[in-house]
Design a protein around this motif. Structure first.
Motif, PDB file in Angstrom:
ATOM      1  N   ASN A   1       1.392   3.661 -11.001  1.00 26.79           N
ATOM      2  CA  ASN A   1       2.513   2.819 -10.560  1.00 26.79           C
ATOM      3  C   ASN A   1       2.076   1.388 -10.256  1.00 26.79           C
ATOM      4  O   ASN A   1       2.922   0.507 -10.105  1.00 26.79           O
ATOM      5  CB  ASN A   1       3.235   3.440  -9.355  1.00 26.79           C
ATOM      6  CG  ASN A   1       2.393   3.434  -8.078  1.00 26.79           C
ATOM      7  OD1 ASN A   1       1.976   2.393  -7.563  1.00 26.79           O
ATOM      8  ND2 ASN A   1       2.154   4.621  -7.516  1.00 26.79           N
ATOM      9  N   MET A   2       0.782   1.145 -10.151  1.00 29.74           N
ATOM     10  CA  MET A   2       0.202  -0.191 -10.006  1.00 29.74           C
ATOM     11  C   MET A   2       0.775  -0.979  -8.826  1.00 29.74           C
ATOM     12  O   MET A   2       0.851  -2.202  -8.828  1.00 29.74           O
ATOM     13  CB  MET A   2       0.363  -0.985 -11.296  1.00 29.74           C
ATOM     14  CG  MET A   2      -0.336  -0.352 -12.492  1.00 29.74           C
ATOM     15  SD  MET A   2      -2.102  -0.071 -12.203  1.00 29.74           S
ATOM     16  CE  MET A   2      -2.705  -1.757 -12.186  1.00 29.74           C
ATOM     17  N   GLY A   3       1.176  -0.265  -7.788  1.00 29.56           N
ATOM     18  CA  GLY A   3       1.652  -0.913  -6.569  1.00 29.56           C
ATOM     19  C   GLY A   3       3.153  -0.977  -6.404  1.00 29.56           C
ATOM     20  O   GLY A   3       3.649  -1.448  -5.379  1.00 29.56           O
TER      21      GLY A   3
ATOM     22  N   PRO B   1      -5.809  -2.124  -3.178  1.00 30.98           N
ATOM     23  CA  PRO B   1      -7.244  -1.898  -3.398  1.00 30.98           C
ATOM     24  C   PRO B   1      -7.559  -0.661  -4.228  1.00 30.98           C
ATOM     25  O   PRO B   1      -8.510  -0.660  -5.005  1.00 30.98           O
ATOM     26  CB  PRO B   1      -7.802  -1.765  -1.976  1.00 30.98           C
ATOM     27  CG  PRO B   1      -6.845  -2.525  -1.116  1.00 30.98           C
ATOM     28  CD  PRO B   1      -5.502  -2.325  -1.751  1.00 30.98           C
ATOM     29  N   VAL B   2      -6.762   0.405  -4.083  1.00 23.72           N
ATOM     30  CA  VAL B   2      -7.084   1.646  -4.778  1.00 23.72           C
ATOM     31  C   VAL B   2      -7.041   1.462  -6.294  1.00 23.72           C
ATOM     32  O   VAL B   2      -7.828   2.081  -7.027  1.00 23.72           O
ATOM     33  CB  VAL B   2      -6.147   2.790  -4.327  1.00 23.72           C
ATOM     34  CG1 VAL B   2      -4.714   2.569  -4.779  1.00 23.72           C
ATOM     35  CG2 VAL B   2      -6.661   4.134  -4.811  1.00 23.72           C
ATOM     36  N   PHE B   3      -6.160   0.596  -6.790  1.00 16.41           N
ATOM     37  CA  PHE B   3      -6.086   0.375  -8.235  1.00 16.41           C
ATOM     38  C   PHE B   3      -7.247  -0.489  -8.718  1.00 16.41           C
ATOM     39  O   PHE B   3      -7.737  -0.307  -9.837  1.00 16.41           O
ATOM     40  CB  PHE B   3      -4.740  -0.240  -8.593  1.00 16.41           C
ATOM     41  CG  PHE B   3      -3.578   0.669  -8.286  1.00 16.41           C
ATOM     42  CD1 PHE B   3      -3.395   1.844  -8.991  1.00 16.41           C
ATOM     43  CD2 PHE B   3      -2.697   0.369  -7.263  1.00 16.41           C
ATOM     44  CE1 PHE B   3      -2.344   2.702  -8.703  1.00 16.41           C
ATOM     45  CE2 PHE B   3      -1.639   1.214  -6.963  1.00 16.41           C
ATOM     46  CZ  PHE B   3      -1.472   2.386  -7.678  1.00 16.41           C
TER      47      PHE B   3
ATOM     48  N   ILE C   1      -1.441   5.472  -4.971  1.00 18.08           N
ATOM     49  CA  ILE C   1      -1.305   6.148  -6.269  1.00 18.08           C
ATOM     50  C   ILE C   1      -0.087   7.057  -6.301  1.00 18.08           C
ATOM     51  O   ILE C   1       0.431   7.372  -7.360  1.00 18.08           O
ATOM     52  CB  ILE C   1      -2.582   6.963  -6.578  1.00 18.08           C
ATOM     53  CG1 ILE C   1      -3.807   6.043  -6.560  1.00 18.08           C
ATOM     54  CG2 ILE C   1      -2.483   7.652  -7.930  1.00 18.08           C
ATOM     55  CD1 ILE C   1      -5.124   6.777  -6.683  1.00 18.08           C
ATOM     56  N   HIS C   2       0.395   7.452  -5.142  1.00 15.02           N
ATOM     57  CA  HIS C   2       1.477   8.435  -5.009  1.00 15.02           C
ATOM     58  C   HIS C   2       1.002   9.796  -5.513  1.00 15.02           C
ATOM     59  O   HIS C   2      -0.009  10.283  -5.041  1.00 15.02           O
ATOM     60  CB  HIS C   2       2.764   7.941  -5.669  1.00 15.02           C
ATOM     61  CG  HIS C   2       3.460   6.884  -4.844  1.00 15.02           C
ATOM     62  ND1 HIS C   2       4.641   6.293  -5.202  1.00 15.02           N
ATOM     63  CD2 HIS C   2       3.122   6.307  -3.664  1.00 15.02           C
ATOM     64  CE1 HIS C   2       5.012   5.409  -4.292  1.00 15.02           C
ATOM     65  NE2 HIS C   2       4.083   5.403  -3.349  1.00 15.02           N
ATOM     66  N   SER C   3       1.645  10.435  -6.483  1.00 16.87           N
ATOM     67  CA  SER C   3       1.254  11.810  -6.836  1.00 16.87           C
ATOM     68  C   SER C   3       1.096  12.025  -8.331  1.00 16.87           C
ATOM     69  O   SER C   3       1.349  13.114  -8.831  1.00 16.87           O
ATOM     70  CB  SER C   3       2.279  12.810  -6.272  1.00 16.87           C
ATOM     71  OG  SER C   3       2.317  12.746  -4.871  1.00 16.87           O
TER      72      SER C   3
END
Length: 340
Positions: free
Chosen positions: A291-293, A270-272, A178-180
């Protein structure tokens, strides 16, 4: 003998300890403790331009207190600043941090470990910073962090909107997660709506706790992008932060152009998938937020596509051709693919 400042809740000795800690853990420690950071512009530039940026980490920092893990959030802070500078075509040179808290304790050292690591990844000098103990503004466990960075490039190497042309190839550089950005929604989905904790292990990702997954630090793209900038292979760069694809990708091109992207090209993290499932989010909405990867999207001349991909994927696959720049009809961004 009592210390009136300490009686008011501020321990000035803790600040001295922090300065000593940073000096002991950085190579460029001559600046630490001075009133201002000093940096000498490298020789060899003809018309150097300084590019500056500042940022924080948003509500992601709240998860560090929940998980009692503070050693990566400093990487996030550095990343958010230096990645923006890269998007202008400049190479980051130095960084300063600002940490404010209700009580300076072990978490500040842990945060600074991340700042130092982030600077190492970005090849940027940590030339100074400030740690402020502010009881009354913050509770003992509360804190905030912000950063400031400066980069340099030749004036004629700045990445400007007019550099991006119709037919340019769009190459996406993978993110670490996800970054920030988007963490107010992330926290709402996982911790308010589903009552998970940072210790929760979800069956879809059994190898990590939710806290470990969400605190994965933002990728710093300096090592990937710097060779491309040095060879002037890039026409434009979009750093995918708050606002996702729809807000950030059009920012690197003129208003008469649009980006056409196939979302089936790069692997989904996976997180998205977890966010979409547990938040019951529409996929198209997620491209407006996350950011969807892909943490960066760069525009290059189609004749340079293979050269750029080979440079980026020399040791591992981190980049994919995801689309092209087209003449705008109605929309700034056109997403297509079976996923949608």
């Amino acid at each position: 003998m009592s210390n009136p400042y300490q009686d008011a809740g501020v321990d000035i000795e803790s600040g001295y300890k922090i300065s000593k800690f940073v000096k002991q853990n950085t190579n460029n420690n001559g600046n630490i403790g001075n009133f201002g950071g000093i940096y000498e512009i490298p020789a060899g530039y003809k018309r150097p331009v300084l590019v500056s940026g500042n940022d924080g980490v948003g509500t992601k920092l709240l998860l560090t207190n929940q998980a009692k893990k503070w050693d990566t959030i400093g990487i996030d802070c550095v990343a958010m600043c230096v990645n923006d500078i890269l998007a202008q075509g400049a190479i980051p040179q130095y960084f300063l941090d600002y940490i404010s808290t209700g009580k300076v304790d072990i978490k500040v050292e842990e945060i600074l470990k991340g700042v130092i690591e982030g600077c190492n990844q970005a090849n940027a000098n940590l030339v100074g910073g400030e740690t402020a103990e502010m009881p009354g503004v913050y509770g003992p466990d509360d804190y905030d962090i912000a950063g400031f960075s400066v980069g340099i490039c030749e004036k004629d190497a700045l990445l400007q909107k007019e550099n991006v042309k119709t037919g340019d190839v769009l190459i996406g550089l993978t993110s670490t997660g996800i970054h920030s950005n988007g963490y107010s929604l992330v926290r709402k989905i996982f911790f308010e709506e589903n009552n998970f904790t940072t210790d929760t292990v979800l069956p879809e990702v059994p190898e990590k706790t939710l806290g470990e997954l969400l605190l994965t630090p933002t990728k710093i793209y300096v090592q990937d992008v710097m060779p491309l900038l040095e060879e002037r292979l890039v026409h434009g760069i979009a750093h995918i932060t708050g606002g996702g694809f729809y807000e950030n990708i059009p920012r690197m091109m003129n208003d008469d152009l649009a980006a056409k992207i196939n979302v089936d090209i790069w692997p989904t993290l996976p997180v998205f998938e977890l966010l979409q499932k547990y938040g019951q989010l529409q996929l198209n909405d997620m491209y407006h937020i996350f950011n969807m990867g892909l943490g960066m999207v760069i525009a290059v001349d189609p004749t340079k596509e293979i050269e750029v991909l080979e440079l980026l994927n020399e040791s591992e696959t981190v980049a994919y051709t995801i689309g092209e720049v087209v003449t705008k009809d109605t929309d700034d961004l056109i997403l297509k693919g079976e996923k949608l």
